[in-house]
Design a protein around this motif. Structure first.
Motif, PDB file in Angstrom:
ATOM      1  N   UNK A 126       0.832  -1.187   0.000  1.00 24.63           N
ATOM      2  CA  UNK A 126       0.000   0.000   0.000  1.00 24.63           C
ATOM      3  C   UNK A 126       0.876   1.249   0.000  1.00 24.63           C
ATOM      4  N   UNK A 127       0.371   2.299  -0.630  1.00 24.23           N
ATOM      5  CA  UNK A 127       1.056   3.592  -0.575  1.00 24.23           C
ATOM      6  C   UNK A 127       0.862   4.145   0.832  1.00 24.23           C
TER       7      UNK A 127
ATOM      8  N   UNK B  84     -12.185  -1.687  -3.977  1.00 19.68           N
ATOM      9  CA  UNK B  84     -10.824  -1.365  -3.567  1.00 19.68           C
ATOM     10  C   UNK B  84     -10.485  -0.001  -4.155  1.00 19.68           C
ATOM     11  N   UNK B  85      -9.887   0.852  -3.365  1.00 23.16           N
ATOM     12  CA  UNK B  85      -9.404   2.144  -3.849  1.00 23.16           C
ATOM     13  C   UNK B  85      -8.019   1.898  -4.448  1.00 23.16           C
ATOM     14  N   UNK B  86      -7.977   1.631  -5.763  1.00 23.17           N
ATOM     15  CA  UNK B  86      -6.736   1.228  -6.423  1.00 23.17           C
ATOM     16  C   UNK B  86      -5.658   2.300  -6.359  1.00 23.17           C
TER      17      UNK B  86
ATOM     18  N   UNK C  17      -3.717 -10.494 -11.932  1.00 18.43           N
ATOM     19  CA  UNK C  17      -4.539  -9.891 -12.983  1.00 18.43           C
ATOM     20  C   UNK C  17      -6.007 -10.248 -12.808  1.00 18.43           C
ATOM     21  N   UNK C  18      -6.288 -11.511 -12.506  1.00 19.19           N
ATOM     22  CA  UNK C  18      -7.676 -11.933 -12.297  1.00 19.19           C
ATOM     23  C   UNK C  18      -8.287 -11.238 -11.089  1.00 19.19           C
ATOM     24  N   UNK C  19      -7.506 -11.074 -10.022  1.00 17.44           N
ATOM     25  CA  UNK C  19      -8.028 -10.377  -8.845  1.00 17.44           C
ATOM     26  C   UNK C  19      -8.341  -8.924  -9.182  1.00 17.44           C
ATOM     27  N   UNK C  20      -7.454  -8.269  -9.935  1.00  9.75           N
ATOM     28  CA  UNK C  20      -7.695  -6.882 -10.339  1.00  9.75           C
ATOM     29  C   UNK C  20      -8.966  -6.801 -11.185  1.00  9.75           C
TER      30      UNK C  20
END
Length: 98
Positions: A10-11, A51-53, A41-44
């Motif tokens: 996380x940032x 989720x706040x990408x 990739x599948x999770x994204x």
């Protein structure tokens, strides 16, 4: 196909009760895929919750299950980092091609 746990860097930093700072890593969930990059990739593509990408710097996946007697399947700390910005650029290219 194998099951992977998908993790994220996380940032920002985590600050302990004692004021010590640490990198902030989160376990996002599980995904079935053929390889770790496919799991990320599948999770994204199919995140099971919002989720706040913009808060995620990069993700990686670790295979669950028996690594075998010889350690095959173990990464020993060498994971492919998949940056969220690269996943976003993929969508931008795909939408431009349509």
């Amino acid at each position: 196909m194998a099951t992977f746990v998908v993790l994220a860097a996380m940032k920002g930093r985590f600050v302990s009760d004692h004021g010590n700072t640490y990198d902030n890593f989160q376990m996002l969930g599980y995904m079935d895929a053929d390889d770790p990059n496919g799991a990320v990739t599948a999770f994204f593509d199919q995140a099971p919750y919002p989720i706040r990408w913009e808060d995620v710097e990069y993700m990686w996946a670790e295979r669950l299950g028996n690594l075998g007697v010889d350690g095959s399947g173990a990464h020993y700390g060498d994971y492919d980092r998949i940056y969220v910005d690269s996943l976003r650029r993929r969508y931008e290219r795909d939408s431009e091609a349509d």
